[in-house]
Design an enzyme around this catalytic site. Structure first.
Site, PDB file in Angstrom:
ATOM      1  N   ASN A  73      24.711  11.317 -10.858  1.00 50.80           N
ATOM      2  CA  ASN A  73      24.701  10.656  -9.184  1.00 50.80           C
ATOM      3  C   ASN A  73      25.839  11.235  -8.368  1.00 50.80           C
ATOM      4  O   ASN A  73      27.007  10.941  -8.514  1.00 50.80           O
ATOM      5  CB  ASN A  73      24.942   9.023  -9.209  1.00 50.80           C
TER       6      ASN A  73
ATOM      7  N   LYS B 208      26.104  10.814  -5.470  1.00 55.79           N
ATOM      8  CA  LYS B 208      26.317   9.907  -4.090  1.00 55.79           C
ATOM      9  C   LYS B 208      26.315  10.574  -2.863  1.00 55.79           C
ATOM     10  O   LYS B 208      25.687  11.588  -2.763  1.00 55.79           O
ATOM     11  CB  LYS B 208      27.636   9.181  -4.335  1.00 55.79           C
TER      12      LYS B 208
ATOM     13  N   HIS C 278      21.682   0.514  -7.101  1.00 57.21           N
ATOM     14  CA  HIS C 278      23.052   0.874  -7.623  1.00 57.21           C
ATOM     15  C   HIS C 278      23.892  -0.066  -6.504  1.00 57.21           C
ATOM     16  O   HIS C 278      23.720  -0.525  -5.489  1.00 57.21           O
ATOM     17  CB  HIS C 278      23.395   2.248  -7.048  1.00 57.21           C
TER      18      HIS C 278
ATOM     19  N   GLU D 258      26.455   0.170  -5.152  1.00 64.18           N
ATOM     20  CA  GLU D 258      27.078   0.659  -3.669  1.00 64.18           C
ATOM     21  C   GLU D 258      26.032   0.233  -2.622  1.00 64.18           C
ATOM     22  O   GLU D 258      26.232  -0.045  -1.582  1.00 64.18           O
ATOM     23  CB  GLU D 258      27.460   2.066  -3.811  1.00 64.18           C
TER      24      GLU D 258
ATOM     25  N   GLU E 215      26.051  -0.530 -15.056  1.00 62.20           N
ATOM     26  CA  GLU E 215      27.168  -0.227 -14.685  1.00 62.20           C
ATOM     27  C   GLU E 215      28.228  -1.307 -13.862  1.00 62.20           C
ATOM     28  O   GLU E 215      27.579  -1.734 -12.611  1.00 62.20           O
ATOM     29  CB  GLU E 215      26.882   0.818 -13.226  1.00 62.20           C
TER      30      GLU E 215
ATOM     31  N   GLY F  87      34.178   4.540 -10.555  1.00 57.71           N
ATOM     32  CA  GLY F  87      35.074   5.426  -9.838  1.00 57.71           C
ATOM     33  C   GLY F  87      36.796   4.904  -9.715  1.00 57.71           C
ATOM     34  O   GLY F  87      37.495   5.177  -9.142  1.00 57.71           O
TER      35      GLY F  87
ATOM     36  N   SER G  95      32.825   5.332 -14.828  1.00 60.08           N
ATOM     37  CA  SER G  95      34.030   6.391 -15.503  1.00 60.08           C
ATOM     38  C   SER G  95      33.567   7.010 -16.512  1.00 60.08           C
ATOM     39  O   SER G  95      34.625   7.221 -17.549  1.00 60.08           O
ATOM     40  CB  SER G  95      35.050   5.335 -15.420  1.00 60.08           C
TER      41      SER G  95
HETATM   42  P1  13P Z   1      31.812   7.256 -11.621  1.00 60.70           P
HETATM   43  O1  13P Z   1      31.305   7.761 -12.806  1.00 60.70           O
HETATM   44  O2  13P Z   1      32.282   8.066 -10.639  1.00 60.70           O
HETATM   45  O3  13P Z   1      32.898   5.978 -11.990  1.00 60.70           O
HETATM   46  O4  13P Z   1      30.578   6.529 -11.037  1.00 60.70           O
HETATM   47  C1  13P Z   1      29.459   5.794 -11.948  1.00 60.70           C
HETATM   48  C2  13P Z   1      28.361   5.625 -10.994  1.00 60.70           C
HETATM   49  O5  13P Z   1      28.356   4.750 -10.070  1.00 60.70           O
HETATM   50  C3  13P Z   1      27.138   6.241 -11.163  1.00 60.70           C
HETATM   51  O6  13P Z   1      25.896   5.907 -10.573  1.00 60.70           O
END
Ligand code: 13P
Length: 244
Positions: free
Chosen positions: A11, A13, A95, A97, A165, A171, A204
């Protein structure tokens, strides 16, 4: 019971310009015949170009969101059919976010997933607890509640993937313990409408921890953020999944 397919999904983002298509090209060259699914979900501006870049390879391309309706007066939004028309095969939905930044409810996620299915896309439906919810002992209640309300009718292993997740692991470089991941994935598996739906862990995931996470029984792959931006890093995670 049919076994779930293994999938390494990246992803990107809100990261990536056309120059970064080199990373997709490198991945396609490094994995001509991978022993797992390999998917990159770039920003919408790169979907068509990335699909062209990896055309004829094993690498698949996906979107990061779609609208809950098929078409119409929704300035700035993108429909599932538009994603498919641009070369996407999957779309990430719900997601954390988007749930946090755009106030997306599980009901809305289910409506989006229904559109994804109608357009022939695989919906990757994300669930996960916040740090406060975990601290309050609410993890299983939260993720199972999100799962039940986010899956549309007709969700099966052919059209749906579920990603766990934990919000606090995204992150941050922090991950749950392996037993904590196992506990949630076992619970999710038990509540899926089709036991062969692939279950991804996200939050992560890095080259250094991928193998131990993929060794967990009900983990079928990963949804990777930061470490999917560079082919060298994501390639190590894909290799770990191939070996799992
Ligand atoms: P990270 O791997 O950067 O922690 O992000 C995970 C994520 O949100 C994937 O959709």
């Amino acid at each position: 019971m049919t076994k779930a397919c293994k999938l390494a999904a990246g992803n990107w983002k809100m990261n990536g310009l056309h120059a970064d298509l080199d990373q997709a090209r490198a991945l396609a060259q490094a994995f001509p015949d991978p022993a797992c699914g390999v998917l990159l979900c770039p920003p919408a501006t790169l979907i068509a170009a990335m699909a062209q870049t990896v055309e004829g390879s094993a690498v698949m391309v996906g979107g990061q969101d779609c609208h809950a309706q098929a078409s119409g007066a929704h300035t700035g939004d993108i429909s599932a059919q538009m994603l498919a028309d641009s070369g996407a095969r999957h779309v990430i939905l719900g997601h954390s976010e988007r749930r946090a930044d755009h106030g997306e409810s599980s009901g809305l996620v289910a409506a989006k997933a229904a559109q994804a299915h109608a357009a022939g896309l695989v919906a990757i439906i994300c669930v996960g607890e916040t740090g406060a919810e975990r601290d309050a002992g609410q993890t299983l209640g939260v993720v199972l509640g999100q799962l039940a309300a986010s899956l549309p009718d007709g969700a099966d292993a052919a059209n749906t993937v579920v990603a766990y997740e934990p919000v606090w692991a995204i992150g941050t470089g922090r991950t749950p313990t392996l037993p904590q991941i196992a506990e949630v994935h076992d619970a999710l598996r038990a509540h899926l409408p089709d036991g062969a739906i692939s279950l991804l862990y996200g939050g992560s995931v890095k080259p250094g921890n991928a193998a131990e996470i993929f060794a967990i029984a009900n983990v079928d792959g990963a949804l990777v953020g930061g470490a999917s931006l560079k082919a060298a890093d994501f390639g190590q995670i894909i290799s770990a999944l191939e070996r799992a």
